[in-house]
Design a protein around this motif. Structure first.
Motif, mmCIF file in Angstrom:
data_model
loop_
_atom_site.group_PDB
_atom_site.id
_atom_site.type_symbol
_atom_site.label_atom_id
_atom_site.label_comp_id
_atom_site.label_asym_id
_atom_site.label_seq_id
_atom_site.Cartn_x
_atom_site.Cartn_y
_atom_site.Cartn_z
ATOM 1 N N UNK A 34 14.213 -68.461 -22.711
ATOM 2 C CA UNK A 34 14.378 -67.154 -23.341
ATOM 3 C C UNK A 34 14.763 -67.279 -24.808
ATOM 4 N N UNK A 35 15.682 -68.164 -25.111
ATOM 5 C CA UNK A 35 16.131 -68.343 -26.489
ATOM 6 C C UNK A 35 15.020 -68.917 -27.357
ATOM 7 N N UNK A 36 14.279 -69.878 -26.822
ATOM 8 C CA UNK A 36 13.238 -70.531 -27.608
ATOM 9 C C UNK A 36 12.063 -69.589 -27.889
ATOM 10 N N UNK A 37 11.667 -68.818 -26.870
ATOM 11 C CA UNK A 37 10.530 -67.914 -27.044
ATOM 12 C C UNK A 37 10.817 -66.878 -28.126
ATOM 13 N N UNK A 38 12.076 -66.465 -28.231
ATOM 14 C CA UNK A 38 12.452 -65.479 -29.246
ATOM 15 C C UNK A 38 12.266 -66.016 -30.662
ATOM 16 N N UNK A 39 12.157 -67.335 -30.810
ATOM 17 C CA UNK A 39 12.018 -67.952 -32.135
ATOM 18 C C UNK A 39 10.557 -68.072 -32.574
ATOM 19 N N UNK A 40 9.629 -67.802 -31.681
ATOM 20 C CA UNK A 40 8.216 -67.971 -32.011
ATOM 21 C C UNK A 40 7.821 -67.071 -33.182
ATOM 22 N N UNK A 41 7.148 -67.655 -34.157
ATOM 23 C CA UNK A 41 6.739 -66.911 -35.352
ATOM 24 C C UNK A 41 5.281 -67.203 -35.654
ATOM 25 N N UNK A 42 4.513 -66.136 -35.804
ATOM 26 C CA UNK A 42 3.079 -66.268 -36.099
ATOM 27 C C UNK A 42 2.851 -66.027 -37.582
ATOM 28 N N UNK A 43 2.269 -67.018 -38.268
ATOM 29 C CA UNK A 43 2.073 -66.921 -39.716
ATOM 30 C C UNK A 43 0.649 -66.559 -40.112
ATOM 31 N N UNK A 44 -0.204 -66.315 -39.138
ATOM 32 C CA UNK A 44 -1.579 -65.945 -39.457
ATOM 33 C C UNK A 44 -2.468 -67.155 -39.677
ATOM 34 N N UNK A 45 -3.774 -66.943 -39.599
ATOM 35 C CA UNK A 45 -4.742 -68.014 -39.765
ATOM 36 C C UNK A 45 -5.105 -68.198 -41.229
ATOM 37 N N UNK A 46 -5.504 -69.397 -41.576
ATOM 38 C CA UNK A 46 -6.057 -69.704 -42.877
ATOM 39 C C UNK A 46 -7.574 -69.791 -42.755
ATOM 40 N N UNK A 47 -8.249 -69.180 -43.678
ATOM 41 C CA UNK A 47 -9.710 -69.178 -43.644
ATOM 42 C C UNK A 47 -10.226 -70.586 -43.917
ATOM 43 N N UNK A 48 -11.220 -71.001 -43.133
ATOM 44 C CA UNK A 48 -11.751 -72.350 -43.230
ATOM 45 C C UNK A 48 -13.237 -72.323 -43.583
ATOM 46 N N UNK A 192 -6.420 -79.257 -43.954
ATOM 47 C CA UNK A 192 -7.021 -78.662 -45.151
ATOM 48 C C UNK A 192 -7.850 -79.666 -45.946
ATOM 49 N N UNK A 193 -7.496 -80.971 -45.851
ATOM 50 C CA UNK A 193 -8.235 -81.988 -46.599
ATOM 51 C C UNK A 193 -9.490 -82.452 -45.869
ATOM 52 N N UNK A 194 -9.761 -81.848 -44.701
ATOM 53 C CA UNK A 194 -10.968 -82.183 -43.954
ATOM 54 C C UNK A 194 -10.780 -83.263 -42.910
ATOM 55 N N UNK A 195 -9.634 -83.934 -42.908
ATOM 56 C CA UNK A 195 -9.363 -84.973 -41.913
ATOM 57 C C UNK A 195 -8.771 -84.358 -40.652
#
Length: 262
Positions: A34-48, A192-195
């Motif tokens: 319960x404590x850990x799930x409350x910490x989940x944070x979504x920062x959105x996707x980066x366009x590739x 991001x560097x392709x690797x």
């Protein structure tokens, strides 16, 4: 004598057919879930590179906005109470190898590495030169992840939602089989560097939600390793299971015969 034979046969059967109970079958069973799930944070996707973006430009003036939508001429519906057209189909834009999209009137617009919100703000800022109060909506069309290994329905999966975590991704594949090792899930991700980078995820730990790999990105690959029992079974004699079945049947028959002769 008969009792000793029966006991001996039963002991052999138990030794051959019994197995150690499988451990780590429960997701996020370690730590305080319960404590850990409350910490989940979504920062959105980066366009590739290779992303297909669905982009729609709206404005109060339908005539002025037409040049900025490739599909405007195909379908135009009635206006809503705000005067913004809702029935124009969004246009598709491919992010090329250099990270650009070729946008009408504006030309090449760099998109790689941006979030959708950042690209939206950038386009709206550019469009203000031509339109009054432009509104840009952006959706990623080709959000795909591949789930392989010990899952019930392996393959490439498409998600309607772009906000999808590792457990939801496994759900698209029907979840793990009973032979999947929940402590050894490999995630392959293009940086991001392709690797490519490979990280190990322990899905029995609740603090997985704090990992930067908890939320999936487009084109991620999940590989669920088989547990040790499955690996041993795969590397052993393919007739081993059949042999155990025959031994079990023979022992059962022998036990029954001895019991009937009593």
């Amino acid at each position: 004598m008969n009792k000793n034979i029966i006991a001996y046969l039963l002991l052999i059967a138990i030794t051959l057919l019994s197995c150690k109970p499988k451990q780590n079958m429960v997701y996020m069973s370690k730590n305080n879930m319960e404590e850990e799930v409350a910490k989940a944070k979504y920062n959105g996707l980066r366009i590739q590179e290779g992303d297909v973006l669905l982009i729609l430009v709206s404005a109060l003036d339908e005539i002025a906005v037409k040049p900025f939508n490739l599909n405007t001429a195909n379908k135009v519906g009635s206006e809503n109470t705000t005067g913004i057209n809702q029935y124009v189909q969004p246009s598709e834009y491919l992010v090329n190898e250099e990270g650009y999209i070729n946008f009408p009137v504006l030309g090449n617009v760099f998109a790689k590495g941006m979030t959708q919100i950042q690209l939206k703000q950038d386009l709206e800022s550019r469009l203000k030169r031509y339109l009054t109060d432009p509104l840009v909506t952006i959706t990623l069309k080709n959000f795909n992840v591949s789930i392989l290994g010990e899952v019930k329905e392996p393959g490439q999966k498409e998600s309607v939602s772009q906000k999808i975590n590792v457990f939801q991704a496994l759900g698209l594949a029907g979840d793990m089989t009973d032979f999947g090792d929940r402590t050894q899930v490999k995630l392959i991700r293009t940086k991001d560097d392709g690797n490519d980078e490979i990280v190990n995820l322990d899905l029995t730990r609740s603090d997985i939600v704090s990992s930067p790999y908890y939320y999936m990105k487009q084109n991620d690959i999940l590989y669920v390793q088989p547990d040790k029992n499955k690996q041993i079974q795969a590397n052993s004699n393919p007739n081993r299971a059949l042999t155990f079945q025959i031994i079990g049947a023979v022992l059962t028959a022998a036990t029954l015969i001895v019991a009937l002769k009593r």
